[in-house]
Design an enzyme around this catalytic site. Structure first.
Site, PDB file in Angstrom:
ATOM      1  CB  VAL A   4      -0.957   0.002   1.222  1.00  0.00           C
ATOM      2  CG1 VAL A   4      -1.601   1.369   1.414  1.00  0.00           C
ATOM      3  CG2 VAL A   4      -2.043  -1.048   1.035  1.00  0.00           C
ATOM      4  CB  CYS A  49      -6.876  -7.897   2.100  1.00  0.00           C
ATOM      5  SG  CYS A  49      -5.641  -6.589   1.992  1.00  0.00           S
ATOM      6  CE  LYS A  71      -4.455  -7.434   6.816  1.00  0.00           C
ATOM      7  NZ  LYS A  71      -5.338  -6.370   7.263  1.00  0.00           N
TER       8      LYS A  71
HETATM    9  N1  LIG Z   1      -2.071  -5.117   0.299  1.00  0.00           N
HETATM   10  C1  LIG Z   1      -3.241  -4.635  -0.080  1.00  0.00           C
HETATM   11  O1  LIG Z   1      -3.708  -4.864  -1.190  1.00  0.00           O
HETATM   12  C2  LIG Z   1      -4.038  -3.760   0.859  1.00  0.00           C
HETATM   13  C3  LIG Z   1      -5.194  -3.116   0.378  1.00  0.00           C
HETATM   14  C4  LIG Z   1      -5.906  -2.294   1.241  1.00  0.00           C
HETATM   15  C5  LIG Z   1      -5.500  -2.153   2.564  1.00  0.00           C
HETATM   16  N2  LIG Z   1      -4.397  -2.821   2.999  1.00  0.00           N
HETATM   17  C6  LIG Z   1      -3.974  -2.614   4.391  1.00  0.00           C
HETATM   18  O2  LIG Z   1      -2.852  -1.733   4.391  1.00  0.00           O
HETATM   19  C7  LIG Z   1      -1.949  -2.112   5.445  1.00  0.00           C
HETATM   20  C8  LIG Z   1      -0.570  -2.360   4.863  1.00  0.00           C
HETATM   21  O3  LIG Z   1      -0.642  -3.494   4.025  1.00  0.00           O
HETATM   22  P1  LIG Z   1       0.562  -3.897   3.055  1.00  0.00           P
HETATM   23  O4  LIG Z   1       0.095  -5.043   2.244  1.00  0.00           O
HETATM   24  O5  LIG Z   1       1.098  -2.686   2.391  1.00  0.00           O
HETATM   25  O6  LIG Z   1       1.634  -4.394   4.151  1.00  0.00           O
HETATM   26  P2  LIG Z   1       3.180  -4.688   3.911  1.00  0.00           P
HETATM   27  O7  LIG Z   1       3.531  -5.744   4.897  1.00  0.00           O
HETATM   28  O8  LIG Z   1       3.446  -4.899   2.459  1.00  0.00           O
HETATM   29  O9  LIG Z   1       3.893  -3.316   4.330  1.00  0.00           O
HETATM   30  C9  LIG Z   1       3.919  -2.816   5.624  1.00  0.00           C
HETATM   31  C10 LIG Z   1       5.253  -2.121   5.832  1.00  0.00           C
HETATM   32  O10 LIG Z   1       5.221  -1.408   7.061  1.00  0.00           O
HETATM   33  C11 LIG Z   1       6.520  -1.434   7.623  1.00  0.00           C
HETATM   34  N3  LIG Z   1       6.470  -1.059   9.030  1.00  0.00           N
HETATM   35  C12 LIG Z   1       5.913  -1.734  10.061  1.00  0.00           C
HETATM   36  N4  LIG Z   1       6.077  -1.038  11.202  1.00  0.00           N
HETATM   37  C13 LIG Z   1       6.722   0.094  10.887  1.00  0.00           C
HETATM   38  C14 LIG Z   1       7.182   1.223  11.641  1.00  0.00           C
HETATM   39  N5  LIG Z   1       6.965   1.319  12.954  1.00  0.00           N
HETATM   40  N6  LIG Z   1       7.824   2.198  10.981  1.00  0.00           N
HETATM   41  C15 LIG Z   1       8.032   2.131   9.659  1.00  0.00           C
HETATM   42  N7  LIG Z   1       7.622   1.096   8.898  1.00  0.00           N
HETATM   43  C16 LIG Z   1       6.980   0.095   9.499  1.00  0.00           C
HETATM   44  C17 LIG Z   1       6.970  -2.857   7.357  1.00  0.00           C
HETATM   45  O11 LIG Z   1       8.366  -2.987   7.460  1.00  0.00           O
HETATM   46  C18 LIG Z   1       6.447  -3.069   5.922  1.00  0.00           C
HETATM   47  O12 LIG Z   1       7.409  -2.706   4.968  1.00  0.00           O
HETATM   48  C19 LIG Z   1      -2.589  -3.291   6.137  1.00  0.00           C
HETATM   49  O13 LIG Z   1      -3.344  -2.850   7.232  1.00  0.00           O
HETATM   50  C20 LIG Z   1      -3.505  -3.868   5.084  1.00  0.00           C
HETATM   51  O14 LIG Z   1      -4.573  -4.573   5.640  1.00  0.00           O
HETATM   52  C21 LIG Z   1      -3.651  -3.595   2.181  1.00  0.00           C
END
Ligand SMILES: NC(=O)c1ccc[n+]([C@@H]2O[C@H](COP(=O)([O-])OP(=O)(O)OC[C@H]3O[C@@H](n4cnc5c(N)ncnc54)[C@H](O)[C@@H]3O)[C@@H](O)[C@H]2O)c1
Length: 436
Positions: A11, A262, A265
């Site tokens: 994201v 997604c 979870k």
């Molecule tokens: N992947 C999707 O298609 C999607 C779509 C809509 C919503 N979401 C939501 O968005 C959120 C992120 O999902 P994602 O798939 O991008 O996750 P991801 O695991 O790809 O990325 C999350 C990132 O956050 C970083 N991170 C964690 N704690 C941190 C901190 N304290 N400081 C800095 N960086 C930190 C991690 O190292 C990681 O790189 C989730 O809540 C997910 O449910 C995801």
């Protein structure tokens, strides 16, 4: 505007690149040094169609930068977006908010001037209140508002969806925060629907939407099972259903069960929220249980089909949880391959983008191919597990020449049943029965 994005994943990265392209000054911060180093070397850390070009362009322009340094990233920002992971808690299945809370505490120290902290991560209802309390406790003099800004982009279409969102939902409890968000989203004013709601409603919209889509997938999978028994064809049935604008054409593709980072979870988190608030969410609970059952059942279907080929090579097409992404988190394809490994030590898989991520889970328990042809060469059975468009165009006449036996298990209904039949394949798909 000055925008900081915390969490540079599926994201955070496309969102950061998108806002940079729209003329904002963007800083992406992550805590994984290898990720930030790679991005600073000009290399992408994940695959998204169209991301590469925009990433390079905006890095060159200096409109986006990447850092491990939270202080440097947050100071002076107009908006700080939280895009960290909210994975399922291994025991309770609730959303694990440790990354959200840690990021909130960290960013709070560096807020200066009025800042909107916008939660893009998918978080349970009430999390905005918690984030607000953490920031206030850590930095009592900070001038800020916490806004819920749910993300609806689809992996594989993240760039397309960033620039063409169906809707922008803003859950803000203050007028000042609302006006900052409207300024940030000004470029979308003409093409997207805006919805201003209470923060708790906004948090709920995201879960309610994902749970609904998961139920829709489960529904069409149930209909597919019915069609197999009743002699109907799910593709024809889905087409007929989708012509009704109240139902819509999307999310009517039967498969081995939903997966990805997604839906599993978020449905689990929603079910736990139902328990917390004493609200009956039977439909969601049933969907979760039946989807798990389905994945196991589909694994069994593949095992049945390959067990007569104990020595023969099995070609697997697709490892990502869906087409268009390199993401293998909760991928039904990976789960099914894990089952297959118990019955065959001669599996060779091909995926256009997800092999590196699949290797992190499956290691060297299977072989990996660089092309469809390499995977299928001398194979007894071809098993299609992910809906990559490339698979739809497989030339079955040519593939038959290089396979040792002519058998296809297509759990994504990607191939044309008639074509398979004409070319002499024994073909099994989902939701219809074909005999060669
Ligand atoms: N992947 C999707 O298609 C999607 C779509 C809509 C919503 N979401 C939501 O968005 C959120 C992120 O999902 P994602 O798939 O991008 O996750 P991801 O695991 O790809 O990325 C999350 C990132 O956050 C970083 N991170 C964690 N704690 C941190 C901190 N304290 N400081 C800095 N960086 C930190 C991690 O190292 C990681 O790189 C989730 O809540 C997910 O449910 C995801």
């Amino acid at each position: 505007m000055k925008l900081t994005i915390i969490g540079t994943g599926y994201v955070g990265l496309p969102t950061g690149v998108g806002f940079a392209e729209l003329g904002n000054e963007v800083v992406c911060v992550d805590k994984i040094a290898a990720k930030i180093d790679k991005l600073n070397r000009g290399e992408l850390t994940l695959f998204e169609d169209g991301l590469d070009e925009l990433f390079r362009k905006n890095v060159e322009k200096g409109s986006i930068r990447f850092t491990l340094d939270m202080e440097n990233a947050v100071k002076g920002a107009d908006v700080v977006m939280l895009a960290v992971g909210t994975p399922p808690h291994p025991v309770t299945k609730e959303a694990d908010l440790q990354y959200i809370y840690a990021a909130a505490e960290e960013l709070a120290q560096y807020l200066d001037g009025y800042t909107v902290v916008a939660t893009k991560s998918t978080v349970p209802v009430g999390t905005g209140d918690e984030v607000e309390a953490i920031i206030r406790k850590t930095n009592p003099i900070a001038d800020f508002d916490v806004v819920s800004l749910p993300e609806f982009l689809r992996e594989g279409f993240a760039i397309h969806d960033f620039f063409n969102p169906d809707r922008i939902v803003i859950g803000a409890n203050s007028e000042k925060a609302r006006s900052v968000m409207l300024k940030l989203y000004e470029p979308f004013k003409e093409k997207s629907e805006f919805l201003m709601v209470k923060r708790r409603s906004s948090e709920t919209i995201k879960y309610a939407s994902n749970a609904f889509l998961a139920m829709k997938i489960h529904y069409i999978n149930e209909m597919a099972d019915f069609c197999e028994q009743a002699g109907a064809d799910i593709l024809e049935v889905a087409k007929g259903m989708g012509m009704d604008s109240r139902i819509g054409k999307k999310f009517l593709n039967p498969g081995p069960g939903y997966g990805g980072s997604c839906f599993p979870k978020d449905t689990n988190a929603m079910a736990q929220m139902g328990k917390k608030y004493g609200a009956n969410l039977n439909l969601i609970e049933t969907t979760i249980a039946k989807n798990d059952e389905r994945k196991a059942k589909m694994g069994q279907r593949v095992i049945e089909a390959i067990k007569n080929h104990p020595e023969g090579k099995i070609a697997v097409l697709g490892l990502a949880f869906k087409g268009g992404t390199d993401d293998c988190r909760e991928s039904p394809a990976v789960d099914i391959v894990k089952e297959m490994i118990k019955h065959s030590d001669n599996i060779c898989a091909y995926d256009p983008k997800a092999i590196e991520n699949a290797k992190l889970i499956l290691g060297d328990s299977i072989k990996y191919a660089n092309s469809i042809e390499e995977a299928c060469k001398d194979a007894d059975v071809m098993v299609v597990l992910t809906e990559w468009e490339d698979f739809r165009n497989i030339n079955l006449a040519e593939i038959k020449k290089i396979m040792s036996k002519a058998k296809i298990i297509d759990l994504r209904n990607m191939l044309n049943a008639e074509d398979a039949k004409v070319n002499g394949f024994e073909y099994q798909c989902i939701g219809a029965k074909y005999s060669a």
